[in-house]
Design a protein around this motif. Structure first.
Motif, PDB file in Angstrom:
ATOM      1  N   ALA A  11       0.695 -47.958  11.727  1.00  0.00           N
ATOM      2  CA  ALA A  11       1.365 -47.687  12.996  1.00  0.00           C
ATOM      3  C   ALA A  11       1.641 -48.978  13.749  1.00  0.00           C
ATOM      4  CB  ALA A  11       0.520 -46.747  13.853  1.00  0.00           C
ATOM      5  N   CYS A  12       0.728 -49.932  13.653  1.00  0.00           N
ATOM      6  CA  CYS A  12       0.917 -51.229  14.306  1.00  0.00           C
ATOM      7  C   CYS A  12       2.187 -51.895  13.800  1.00  0.00           C
ATOM      8  CB  CYS A  12      -0.301 -52.120  14.057  1.00  0.00           C
ATOM      9  SG  CYS A  12      -0.099 -53.840  14.595  1.00  0.00           S
ATOM     10  N   LYS A  13       2.345 -51.955  12.487  1.00  0.00           N
ATOM     11  CA  LYS A  13       3.528 -52.598  11.892  1.00  0.00           C
ATOM     12  C   LYS A  13       4.798 -51.834  12.232  1.00  0.00           C
ATOM     13  CE  LYS A  13       1.451 -55.012   7.941  1.00  0.00           C
ATOM     14  NZ  LYS A  13       0.093 -55.051   8.460  1.00  0.00           N
ATOM     15  N   VAL A  14       4.749 -50.506  12.151  1.00  0.00           N
ATOM     16  CA  VAL A  14       5.938 -49.690  12.421  1.00  0.00           C
ATOM     17  C   VAL A  14       6.383 -49.847  13.867  1.00  0.00           C
ATOM     18  CG1 VAL A  14       6.804 -47.326  12.609  1.00  0.00           C
ATOM     19  CG2 VAL A  14       5.476 -48.011  10.605  1.00  0.00           C
ATOM     20  N   VAL A  15       5.442 -49.770  14.802  1.00  0.00           N
ATOM     21  CA  VAL A  15       5.776 -49.886  16.215  1.00  0.00           C
ATOM     22  C   VAL A  15       6.373 -51.250  16.525  1.00  0.00           C
ATOM     23  CG1 VAL A  15       4.811 -50.017  18.552  1.00  0.00           C
ATOM     24  CG2 VAL A  15       4.121 -48.171  17.020  1.00  0.00           C
ATOM     25  N   MET A  16       5.791 -52.302  15.949  1.00  0.00           N
ATOM     26  CA  MET A  16       6.288 -53.641  16.232  1.00  0.00           C
ATOM     27  C   MET A  16       7.663 -53.887  15.618  1.00  0.00           C
ATOM     28  SD  MET A  16       4.197 -55.009  18.260  1.00  0.00           S
ATOM     29  CE  MET A  16       3.844 -53.389  18.923  1.00  0.00           C
ATOM     30  N   VAL A  17       7.908 -53.336  14.417  1.00  0.00           N
ATOM     31  CA  VAL A  17       9.227 -53.479  13.791  1.00  0.00           C
ATOM     32  C   VAL A  17      10.282 -52.766  14.633  1.00  0.00           C
ATOM     33  CG1 VAL A  17      10.646 -52.823  11.813  1.00  0.00           C
ATOM     34  CG2 VAL A  17       8.400 -53.829  11.436  1.00  0.00           C
ATOM     35  N   LEU A  18      10.006 -51.524  15.022  1.00  0.00           N
ATOM     36  CA  LEU A  18      10.957 -50.769  15.837  1.00  0.00           C
ATOM     37  C   LEU A  18      11.159 -51.429  17.197  1.00  0.00           C
ATOM     38  CD1 LEU A  18       9.878 -47.088  15.073  1.00  0.00           C
ATOM     39  CD2 LEU A  18      11.862 -48.330  14.185  1.00  0.00           C
ATOM     40  N   ASP A  19      10.073 -51.916  17.770  1.00  0.00           N
ATOM     41  CA  ASP A  19      10.147 -52.580  19.063  1.00  0.00           C
ATOM     42  C   ASP A  19      11.073 -53.792  18.990  1.00  0.00           C
ATOM     43  OD1 ASP A  19       8.529 -52.813  21.823  1.00  0.00           O
ATOM     44  OD2 ASP A  19       8.833 -54.816  21.008  1.00  0.00           O
ATOM     45  N   GLY A  20      10.889 -54.609  17.961  1.00  0.00           N
ATOM     46  CA  GLY A  20      11.694 -55.818  17.827  1.00  0.00           C
ATOM     47  C   GLY A  20      13.158 -55.528  17.538  1.00  0.00           C
ATOM     48  N   ILE A  21      13.410 -54.568  16.637  1.00  0.00           N
ATOM     49  CA  ILE A  21      14.794 -54.227  16.290  1.00  0.00           C
ATOM     50  C   ILE A  21      15.549 -53.748  17.516  1.00  0.00           C
ATOM     51  CG2 ILE A  21      16.240 -52.610  14.997  1.00  0.00           C
ATOM     52  CD1 ILE A  21      14.141 -52.675  12.787  1.00  0.00           C
ATOM     53  N   ASN A  22      14.930 -52.839  18.262  1.00  0.00           N
ATOM     54  CA  ASN A  22      15.621 -52.260  19.414  1.00  0.00           C
ATOM     55  C   ASN A  22      15.806 -53.269  20.535  1.00  0.00           C
ATOM     56  OD1 ASN A  22      15.941 -49.526  18.422  1.00  0.00           O
ATOM     57  ND2 ASN A  22      13.730 -49.350  18.582  1.00  0.00           N
ATOM     58  N   GLN A  23      14.827 -54.152  20.715  1.00  0.00           N
ATOM     59  CA  GLN A  23      14.973 -55.173  21.750  1.00  0.00           C
ATOM     60  C   GLN A  23      16.143 -56.095  21.428  1.00  0.00           C
ATOM     61  OE1 GLN A  23      11.789 -57.999  22.067  1.00  0.00           O
ATOM     62  NE2 GLN A  23      13.075 -59.380  23.266  1.00  0.00           N
ATOM     63  N   PHE A  24      16.186 -56.600  20.195  1.00  0.00           N
ATOM     64  CA  PHE A  24      17.233 -57.534  19.819  1.00  0.00           C
ATOM     65  C   PHE A  24      18.602 -56.856  19.806  1.00  0.00           C
ATOM     66  CE2 PHE A  24      13.980 -60.445  19.068  1.00  0.00           C
ATOM     67  CZ  PHE A  24      14.499 -61.674  18.706  1.00  0.00           C
ATOM     68  N   THR A  25      18.658 -55.617  19.299  1.00  0.00           N
ATOM     69  CA  THR A  25      19.934 -54.906  19.261  1.00  0.00           C
ATOM     70  C   THR A  25      20.458 -54.676  20.671  1.00  0.00           C
ATOM     71  OG1 THR A  25      19.316 -53.775  17.207  1.00  0.00           O
ATOM     72  CG2 THR A  25      21.124 -52.831  18.474  1.00  0.00           C
ATOM     73  N   TYR A  69      12.001 -69.677  18.416  1.00  0.00           N
ATOM     74  CA  TYR A  69      13.073 -68.966  17.707  1.00  0.00           C
ATOM     75  C   TYR A  69      13.446 -67.680  18.434  1.00  0.00           C
ATOM     76  CZ  TYR A  69      15.119 -65.950  14.109  1.00  0.00           C
ATOM     77  OH  TYR A  69      15.914 -65.090  13.414  1.00  0.00           O
ATOM     78  N   THR A  70      12.430 -66.925  18.858  1.00  0.00           N
ATOM     79  CA  THR A  70      12.684 -65.664  19.555  1.00  0.00           C
ATOM     80  C   THR A  70      13.327 -65.901  20.909  1.00  0.00           C
ATOM     81  OG1 THR A  70      10.706 -64.787  18.475  1.00  0.00           O
ATOM     82  CG2 THR A  70      11.630 -63.497  20.261  1.00  0.00           C
ATOM     83  N   PHE A  71      12.897 -66.933  21.606  1.00  0.00           N
ATOM     84  CA  PHE A  71      13.464 -67.252  22.904  1.00  0.00           C
ATOM     85  C   PHE A  71      14.946 -67.591  22.785  1.00  0.00           C
ATOM     86  CE2 PHE A  71      14.567 -70.678  25.936  1.00  0.00           C
ATOM     87  CZ  PHE A  71      14.501 -69.955  27.120  1.00  0.00           C
ATOM     88  N   VAL A  72      15.289 -68.400  21.795  1.00  0.00           N
ATOM     89  CA  VAL A  72      16.686 -68.802  21.616  1.00  0.00           C
ATOM     90  C   VAL A  72      17.545 -67.599  21.220  1.00  0.00           C
ATOM     91  CG1 VAL A  72      18.261 -70.173  20.196  1.00  0.00           C
ATOM     92  CG2 VAL A  72      16.145 -71.195  21.052  1.00  0.00           C
TER      93      VAL A  72
END
Length: 335
Positions: free
Chosen positions: A100-114, A190-193
């Protein structure tokens, strides 16, 4: 990655000390959990309303609404991970397992960047719509916008996946498998840029160029009608709202992330302030539907139609979410 970066930076830097606050439950903690839930509910409700309005009333009829649809979808999905983050911040412990940790973080990152990428694409789209609609017409079709949106989702996945898969809950918190300070500084930079500096620069440049173009067209015009006055005022307010709200919600978040690298010990004041800026960054996803309602007459009518069916706007009063006359450049602005 919003929640991930917050928990990453805060918890990885202080993972050895997090048990100090594990049993600390006070008014601040309870208040923050309630605020997290309020943001989550408002974000889900507001963005769901935008999605329904576009699918039911607009039917993705323009490039603008295609980008707004994907922005609302990303913002809505972004809210899904918020209860998990609130739980971890409140209990200072991850209780949902490693998968769940990995899934939540992957979804969190994808949606934030998108979400950020879609807003950036929309700013470019707005410039093309007003600067030279004839010249850019073929790049602003719904079909083209859909292809760009698919690319942005895939690009977000590729951007965030390597870092998100480094998350683990082995040490009691959903944090990345910390390699070294230099490694984490590289990740943050990298994430900031990619997630703030570059999109913010593009948005600011696009809207600045748009305002300058409109002002130049106004100077050249022999007469200025009321609709043109209203258009310029609407665009100006939207520029200020989008750029300022985006910057206010995200700049403190990244500032705290970098500052946390140099914290030598866990300080309660810093930890609480960090939790607040995480909430602030999530709040940005709630702000977009509010901005649509405040600055777009069309979306305001759509929202009223969905929420108050008895007060539907007569067909003669309805309009497309985006329209322009190639002669006078009269445009209805959404974002």
């Amino acid at each position: 990655m919003d929640a991930s970066l917050s928990d990453i930076d805060f918890n990885t830097t202080f993972v050895d000390d997090h048990f100090l606050f594990k049993d600390t439950v006070d008014g601040f903690g309870i208040t923050m959990v309630l605020l997290y839930l309020v943001v989550c509910i408002l974000g889900l409700a507001g963005n769901s309303l935008v999605i329904i309005a576009i699918l039911k009333l607009d039917k993705l009829s323009s490039s603008t609404t295609v980008y707004i649809f994907n922005l609302a979808l990303a913002d809505g999905l972004f809210m899904v991970g918020l209860p998990f983050i609130a739980s971890q911040n409140f209990q200072n412990e991850w209780m949902f397992g490693d998968v769940a940790c990995k899934v939540v973080m992957v979804l969190d990152g994808i949606n934030q960047f998108t979400s950020v990428f879609c807003l950036t694409a929309m700013s470019i789209d707005r410039y093309m719509a007003l600067a030279d609609p004839l010249r850019f017409a073929r790049w602003r079709t719904p079909r083209w916008a859909k292809m760009v949106s698919v690319f942005l989702w895939l690009f977000s996945l590729l951007t965030i996946l390597p870092m998100a898969l480094h998350f683990t809950s082995d040490r009691g918190l959903c944090i990345p498998d910390f390699v070294s300070d230099d490694w984490w500084l590289g990740v943050l930079s990298y994430t900031f840029v990619m997630g703030f500096a570059l999109p913010f620069t593009v948005m600011t440049a696009s809207y600045t160029a748009l305002l300058l173009t409109m002002r130049f067209q106004r100077i050249r015009a022999t007469s200025l009608n009321l609709a043109t006055h209203r258009l310029e005022s609407q665009v100006t307010k939207m520029v200020v709202a989008v750029v300022v709200v985006f910057g206010m919600c995200w700049l403190p978040f990244y500032t705290f992330n970098f500052y946390a690298l140099y914290q030598m010990g866990l300080v309660m004041t810093f930890a609480r302030a960090f939790e607040f800026v995480v909430l602030l960054s999530y709040s940005w996803s709630c702000a977009n539907p509010i901005l649509y309602a405040c600055f777009s007459d069309t979306f305001w009518r759509h929202f009223r139609t969905l929420l108050c069916p008895a007060a539907k706007t007569p067909p003669s009063m309805q309009c497309n979410t985006e329209r322009y006359d190639l002669n006078d450049r009269d445009v209805t602005i959404l974002a």
